[in-house]
Design an enzyme around this catalytic site. Structure first.
Site, PDB file in Angstrom:
ATOM      1  N   MET A  30       0.847  -1.199   0.000  1.00  0.00           N
ATOM      2  CA  MET A  30       0.000   0.000   0.000  1.00  0.00           C
ATOM      3  C   MET A  30       0.880   1.246   0.000  1.00  0.00           C
ATOM      4  O   MET A  30       0.433   2.332   0.370  1.00  0.00           O
ATOM      5  CB  MET A  30      -0.925  -0.014   1.221  1.00  0.00           C
ATOM      6  CG  MET A  30      -1.873  -1.210   1.194  1.00  0.00           C
ATOM      7  SD  MET A  30      -3.338  -0.987   2.209  1.00  0.00           S
ATOM      8  CE  MET A  30      -2.589  -0.848   3.816  1.00  0.00           C
ATOM      9  N   GLY A  36      11.331  -3.157   5.411  1.00  0.00           N
ATOM     10  CA  GLY A  36      10.585  -4.421   5.415  1.00  0.00           C
ATOM     11  C   GLY A  36      10.086  -4.743   4.016  1.00  0.00           C
ATOM     12  O   GLY A  36      10.267  -5.865   3.507  1.00  0.00           O
ATOM     13  N   HIS A  37       9.480  -3.745   3.350  1.00  0.00           N
ATOM     14  CA  HIS A  37       9.024  -3.965   1.969  1.00  0.00           C
ATOM     15  C   HIS A  37      10.222  -4.251   1.058  1.00  0.00           C
ATOM     16  O   HIS A  37      10.163  -5.112   0.181  1.00  0.00           O
ATOM     17  CB  HIS A  37       8.319  -2.725   1.424  1.00  0.00           C
ATOM     18  CG  HIS A  37       7.067  -2.352   2.129  1.00  0.00           C
ATOM     19  ND1 HIS A  37       6.986  -1.267   2.964  1.00  0.00           N
ATOM     20  CD2 HIS A  37       5.841  -2.917   2.130  1.00  0.00           C
ATOM     21  CE1 HIS A  37       5.751  -1.173   3.444  1.00  0.00           C
ATOM     22  NE2 HIS A  37       5.039  -2.162   2.963  1.00  0.00           N
ATOM     23  N   ASP A 150       2.470  -9.000   9.306  1.00  0.00           N
ATOM     24  CA  ASP A 150       1.014  -9.177   9.275  1.00  0.00           C
ATOM     25  C   ASP A 150       0.735 -10.671   9.260  1.00  0.00           C
ATOM     26  O   ASP A 150       0.298 -11.237   8.250  1.00  0.00           O
ATOM     27  CB  ASP A 150       0.429  -8.466   8.055  1.00  0.00           C
ATOM     28  CG  ASP A 150       0.629  -6.968   8.146  1.00  0.00           C
ATOM     29  OD1 ASP A 150       0.238  -6.385   9.159  1.00  0.00           O
ATOM     30  OD2 ASP A 150       1.228  -6.391   7.223  1.00  0.00           O
ATOM     31  N   SER A 185       7.087  -0.722  10.197  1.00  0.00           N
ATOM     32  CA  SER A 185       5.711  -0.563   9.726  1.00  0.00           C
ATOM     33  C   SER A 185       5.574   0.826   9.133  1.00  0.00           C
ATOM     34  O   SER A 185       6.224   1.767   9.603  1.00  0.00           O
ATOM     35  CB  SER A 185       4.757  -0.696  10.915  1.00  0.00           C
ATOM     36  OG  SER A 185       3.509  -0.151  10.600  1.00  0.00           O
ATOM     37  N   ARG A 187       3.236   2.680   9.562  1.00  0.00           N
ATOM     38  CA  ARG A 187       2.642   3.519  10.605  1.00  0.00           C
ATOM     39  C   ARG A 187       3.694   4.092  11.566  1.00  0.00           C
ATOM     40  O   ARG A 187       3.400   5.038  12.290  1.00  0.00           O
ATOM     41  CB  ARG A 187       1.617   2.726  11.406  1.00  0.00           C
ATOM     42  CG  ARG A 187       0.368   2.435  10.618  1.00  0.00           C
ATOM     43  CD  ARG A 187      -0.728   1.873  11.498  1.00  0.00           C
ATOM     44  NE  ARG A 187      -1.997   1.826  10.785  1.00  0.00           N
ATOM     45  CZ  ARG A 187      -2.369   0.843   9.990  1.00  0.00           C
ATOM     46  NH1 ARG A 187      -1.589  -0.176   9.810  1.00  0.00           N
ATOM     47  NH2 ARG A 187      -3.540   0.877   9.371  1.00  0.00           N
TER      48      ARG A 187
HETATM   49  O1  PAF Z   1      -0.168  -5.795   3.815  1.00  0.00           O
HETATM   50  C1  PAF Z   1      -0.549  -4.845   3.099  1.00  0.00           C
HETATM   51  O2  PAF Z   1       0.151  -3.853   2.903  1.00  0.00           O
HETATM   52  C2  PAF Z   1      -1.931  -4.916   2.469  1.00  0.00           C
HETATM   53  O3  PAF Z   1      -2.861  -5.519   3.321  1.00  0.00           O
HETATM   54  C3  PAF Z   1      -1.932  -5.596   1.092  1.00  0.00           C
HETATM   55  C4  PAF Z   1      -1.536  -7.048   1.185  1.00  0.00           C
HETATM   56  C5  PAF Z   1      -0.979  -4.862   0.168  1.00  0.00           C
HETATM   57  C6  PAF Z   1      -3.330  -5.528   0.476  1.00  0.00           C
HETATM   58  O4  PAF Z   1      -3.752  -4.214   0.307  1.00  0.00           O
END
Ligand code: PAF
Length: 280
Positions: A30, A36-37, A150, A185, A187
């Site tokens: 998102m 992390g990403h 998550d 995160s 956030r």
């Molecule tokens: O984990 C997230 O960032 C979101 O829940 C995802 C998997 C991209 C779906 O919008």
């Protein structure tokens, strides 16, 4: 790196790769990307010939409009990070592109989507399944990468993949932590300096709970009381569950896959932080 905004542009590019027999990895995000990403993207780049990263702030998974409003939006910076990680394609569609008509589908995978986050954020996992299933249909990836931060989301997505028969490998990737131990995160950027100073106590206390030798239920209570004793932290729930079904457990002998999942409100705003720890 190509940045595309429409489904047809994306599918045209992918058609050629697939015709050439190339493996495609998908990293759904998102935006507001952090290390992390980046770790998910690097993993996909290593495993696949083509990595698609989607950046889409999915409105259907936000049950609190204020949470959606204050979610950080950092597309330019995100694209720089993705180029550095070696992603080939960024898919950044509009809401109208992804939802030309309201998505009325409903998904139900109890107990994975009814406990913990599912109980506190009604509709959240339904929205996650709506967007992730659309992305799987559009991209048809060989592998899809999700952060274990998550933890519950991965369990729900696995159930959806089995239910709908998607031929995609779900690749869970370990939590990346700041030096303080705080789970990374999007956030976290919303935390003040004072809040950032107290938030690492969450993981510190979770780690300490592994050393107690108490019963499962006493361990749950101990974690809650230790975290609540810190000014500025307020536990929403702490549940020790089966790592696959996410069903609540009573005894350490109830499963050989045991994970403790926590959500804590931090600070005055407050910011909702989630984390987990594996017991076995
Ligand atoms: O984990 C997230 O960032 C979101 O829940 C995802 C998997 C991209 C779906 O919008």
């Amino acid at each position: 790196m190509q940045i595309v905004n429409t489904i047809s542009q994306l599918q045209n590019i992918l058609l050629q790769s697939k015709n050439e027999g190339k493996k495609v990895g998908l990293v759904p995000t998102m935006g507001a990307l952090h290390d992390g990403h980046a770790s998910l993207v690097r993993r996909s780049v290593t495993d696949n010939d083509v990595t698609v990263v989607s950046i889409f702030l999915n409105p259907t998974q936000f049950n609190d409009p204020k949470d959606l409003e204050r979610y950080p939006r950092t597309l330019d910076c995100d694209c720089k990070i993705l180029a550095q990680c070696g992603a080939q394609i960024v898919f950044a569609p509009s809401v109208a592109e992804m939802y030309p008509t309201p998505d009325t589908r409903s998904f139900s995978y109890p107990p994975t989507d009814t406990v913990m986050e599912g109980a506190r954020r009604p509709g959240h996992f339904n929205g996650v399944c709506q967007i992730v299933s659309k992305l799987f249909q559009i991209v048809n990836p060989d592998r899809a990468y999700f952060g274990e931060k998550d933890f519950q989301q991965i369990a729900v997505i696995r159930r959806m993949v089995a239910d709908l028969g998607f031929s995609v490998d779900i690749v869970p990737c370990p939590v990346v932590r700041e030096e303080s131990g705080l789970a990374m995160s999007s956030r976290n950027t919303l935390l003040s300096a004072d809040e950032k100073a107290i938030a690492p106590n969450i993981f510190r206390i979770l780690k300490e709970s592994k050393t107690l030798g108490m019963s499962l239920k006493d361990t749950e209570s101990w974690v809650v009381s230790q975290i609540n004793a810190i000014d500025g932290l307020d536990v929403e729930y702490y549940s020790i569950v089966d790592g696959k079904t996410l069903a609540e457990l009573q005894e350490w002998t109830d499963s050989d896959d045991i994970v403790g999942c926590i959500t804590v409100y931090c600070g005055k705003t407050p910011i909702r932080l989630i984390d987990h720890i594996r017991y076995k």
